[in-house]
Scaffold this active site. Sequence first.
Site, PDB file in Angstrom:
ATOM      1  N   SER A  66      -4.141   3.447  -6.016  1.00 22.07           N
ATOM      2  CA  SER A  66      -5.434   3.028  -5.506  1.00 22.07           C
ATOM      3  C   SER A  66      -6.426   3.970  -5.998  1.00 22.07           C
ATOM      4  O   SER A  66      -6.089   4.899  -6.040  1.00 22.07           O
ATOM      5  CB  SER A  66      -5.314   3.209  -3.961  1.00 22.07           C
ATOM      6  OG  SER A  66      -6.767   2.744  -3.426  1.00 22.07           O
ATOM      7  N   TYR A  89      -3.250   8.347   3.632  1.00 20.86           N
ATOM      8  CA  TYR A  89      -3.147   7.321   2.468  1.00 20.86           C
ATOM      9  C   TYR A  89      -3.611   7.831   1.152  1.00 20.86           C
ATOM     10  O   TYR A  89      -2.903   7.493   0.125  1.00 20.86           O
ATOM     11  CB  TYR A  89      -4.190   5.946   2.933  1.00 20.86           C
ATOM     12  CG  TYR A  89      -4.172   4.832   1.890  1.00 20.86           C
ATOM     13  CD1 TYR A  89      -3.206   3.857   2.011  1.00 20.86           C
ATOM     14  CD2 TYR A  89      -5.291   4.779   1.116  1.00 20.86           C
ATOM     15  CE1 TYR A  89      -3.417   2.794   1.124  1.00 20.86           C
ATOM     16  CE2 TYR A  89      -5.402   3.870   0.120  1.00 20.86           C
ATOM     17  CZ  TYR A  89      -4.221   2.908   0.247  1.00 20.86           C
ATOM     18  OH  TYR A  89      -4.568   1.732  -0.677  1.00 20.86           O
TER      19      TYR A  89
HETATM   20  N1  LIG Z   1      -6.498  -4.440  -1.141  1.00 22.36           N
HETATM   21  C1  LIG Z   1      -7.285  -3.403  -1.646  1.00 22.36           C
HETATM   22  O1  LIG Z   1      -8.296  -3.774  -1.941  1.00 22.36           O
HETATM   23  C2  LIG Z   1      -6.249  -2.447  -2.307  1.00 22.36           C
HETATM   24  C3  LIG Z   1      -6.931  -1.538  -3.193  1.00 22.36           C
HETATM   25  C4  LIG Z   1      -6.236  -0.309  -3.688  1.00 22.36           C
HETATM   26  C5  LIG Z   1      -4.825  -0.438  -3.574  1.00 22.36           C
HETATM   27  N2  LIG Z   1      -4.092  -1.481  -2.642  1.00 22.36           N
HETATM   28  C6  LIG Z   1      -2.782  -1.234  -2.340  1.00 22.36           C
HETATM   29  O2  LIG Z   1      -2.183  -2.532  -2.800  1.00 22.36           O
HETATM   30  C7  LIG Z   1      -0.915  -2.690  -1.934  1.00 22.36           C
HETATM   31  C8  LIG Z   1      -1.113  -3.869  -1.133  1.00 22.36           C
HETATM   32  O3  LIG Z   1      -2.231  -4.025  -0.499  1.00 22.36           O
HETATM   33  P1  LIG Z   1      -2.850  -5.259   0.365  1.00 22.36           P
HETATM   34  O4  LIG Z   1      -4.434  -4.967   0.417  1.00 22.36           O
HETATM   35  O5  LIG Z   1      -2.484  -6.328  -0.133  1.00 22.36           O
HETATM   36  O6  LIG Z   1      -2.372  -4.920   1.777  1.00 22.36           O
HETATM   37  P2  LIG Z   1      -1.861  -6.058   2.882  1.00 22.36           P
HETATM   38  O7  LIG Z   1      -1.979  -5.219   4.145  1.00 22.36           O
HETATM   39  O8  LIG Z   1      -2.724  -7.228   2.786  1.00 22.36           O
HETATM   40  O9  LIG Z   1      -0.318  -6.239   2.504  1.00 22.36           O
HETATM   41  C9  LIG Z   1       0.727  -5.341   2.565  1.00 22.36           C
HETATM   42  C10 LIG Z   1       2.210  -6.023   2.571  1.00 22.36           C
HETATM   43  O10 LIG Z   1       3.158  -4.882   2.828  1.00 22.36           O
HETATM   44  C11 LIG Z   1       3.809  -5.264   3.960  1.00 22.36           C
HETATM   45  N3  LIG Z   1       4.433  -3.953   4.436  1.00 22.36           N
HETATM   46  C12 LIG Z   1       3.778  -3.323   5.204  1.00 22.36           C
HETATM   47  N4  LIG Z   1       4.502  -2.243   5.763  1.00 22.36           N
HETATM   48  C13 LIG Z   1       5.604  -2.373   5.432  1.00 22.36           C
HETATM   49  C14 LIG Z   1       7.111  -1.762   5.026  1.00 22.36           C
HETATM   50  N5  LIG Z   1       6.968  -0.544   6.223  1.00 22.36           N
HETATM   51  N6  LIG Z   1       8.062  -2.393   4.832  1.00 22.36           N
HETATM   52  C15 LIG Z   1       8.088  -3.428   4.026  1.00 22.36           C
HETATM   53  N7  LIG Z   1       6.738  -4.335   3.857  1.00 22.36           N
HETATM   54  C16 LIG Z   1       5.631  -3.687   4.314  1.00 22.36           C
HETATM   55  C17 LIG Z   1       3.098  -6.019   4.846  1.00 22.36           C
HETATM   56  O11 LIG Z   1       3.784  -6.842   5.661  1.00 22.36           O
HETATM   57  C18 LIG Z   1       2.272  -6.821   3.987  1.00 22.36           C
HETATM   58  O12 LIG Z   1       2.707  -8.075   3.567  1.00 22.36           O
HETATM   59  C19 LIG Z   1      -0.965  -1.398  -1.084  1.00 22.36           C
HETATM   60  O13 LIG Z   1      -0.110  -0.626  -1.665  1.00 22.36           O
HETATM   61  C20 LIG Z   1      -2.322  -0.970  -1.072  1.00 22.36           C
HETATM   62  O14 LIG Z   1      -2.457   0.346  -0.838  1.00 22.36           O
HETATM   63  C21 LIG Z   1      -4.853  -2.362  -2.128  1.00 22.36           C
END
Ligand SMILES: NC(=O)c1ccc[n+]([C@@H]2O[C@H](COP(=O)([O-])OP(=O)(O)OC[C@H]3O[C@@H](n4cnc5c(N)ncnc54)[C@H](O)[C@@H]3O)[C@@H](O)[C@H]2O)c1
Length: 247
Positions: free
Chosen positions: A142, A156
């Site tokens: 991220s 985080y």
């Molecule tokens: N969305 C953004 O803007 C953004 C930006 C930078 C980084 N990220 C990274 O991308 C990744 C996905 O983010 P997102 O926005 O899709 O998040 P989200 O919360 O929409 O989805 C996360 C998924 O991970 C699953 N999850 C959470 N804890 C878990 C666990 N202990 N075991 C198994 N599954 C688990 C959840 O059930 C969910 O389906 C993350 O690593 C996040 O840090 C997202």
Amino acid sequence: MATEQRRSALVTGAAQGLGEAVARRLHADGFRVGIADINGEAASALAAELDATGETARALEVDVADVRSLRRCFADQEAAWGAPDVLVNNAGRTVKRSVWEIEPDEWDDVLATNLRSYLVLSQLAGSAMRERGWGRIVNMSSFAGQQGGLVAGAHYAASKAGALVLTKIFARELADAGVTVNAVAPAAIRTPAMGGEEDAAAVGRTIPVGRVGTSEEVAAAVAYLVGPDSGFVTGATLDVNGGVFMR
Ligand SMILES: NC(=O)c1ccc[n+]([C@@H]2O[C@H](COP(=O)([O-])OP(=O)(O)OC[C@H]3O[C@@H](n4cnc5c(N)ncnc54)[C@H](O)[C@@H]3O)[C@@H](O)[C@H]2O)c1
């Protein structure tokens, strides 16, 4: 493509958000996809939508913060399709918290979920990839791991910075074995948490490109890194952030 010729991918956190977009994209690109998530119901629904026969899409219920659960998940996919050719470490927990208010237990849980899980799965998958002489690992990091984050907590951000370093370490370890290890660093991607159109437009105005990104754009970056044209790219971080952070 015949099922036996399809490479297999394991995607964590694949039941929604960026992980779901990655799972959909890799499946469309011809991979068999293991949809690993703590939300087993949503993972099953996505797997059934992609392939009701289960031949090219399977749900795996896993808590990535629990090492035994992770090992079971890996063994489950291995029993069905062999060790994955592609690993996408994506499951993550985002917690908004002032650095002054983070309790040690919460710190540990965020690091276990977002970073230790990347280590454990990379050890398991990376060993098998090395033996096979081909593999692709992509770690979802991220902008927060590069710049400290705007809203997410220090735990985080630290986990996401750790993912960048882990990427380089595994990349070096596996470089001569046909295995690449890269990171994707998204920022300002449209998610349900961002609110409606107006909120997204307001965020978009703060970004050089003038809009928020989509989960499909992140999935396309992952697709490139696990695809046939990226064999000379390893240890890299691909920024997908609309120009919010340039280096
Ligand atoms: N969305 C953004 O803007 C953004 C930006 C930078 C980084 N990220 C990274 O991308 C990744 C996905 O983010 P997102 O926005 O899709 O998040 P989200 O919360 O929409 O989805 C996360 C998924 O991970 C699953 N999850 C959470 N804890 C878990 C666990 N202990 N075991 C198994 N599954 C688990 C959840 O059930 C969910 O389906 C993350 O690593 C996040 O840090 C997202």
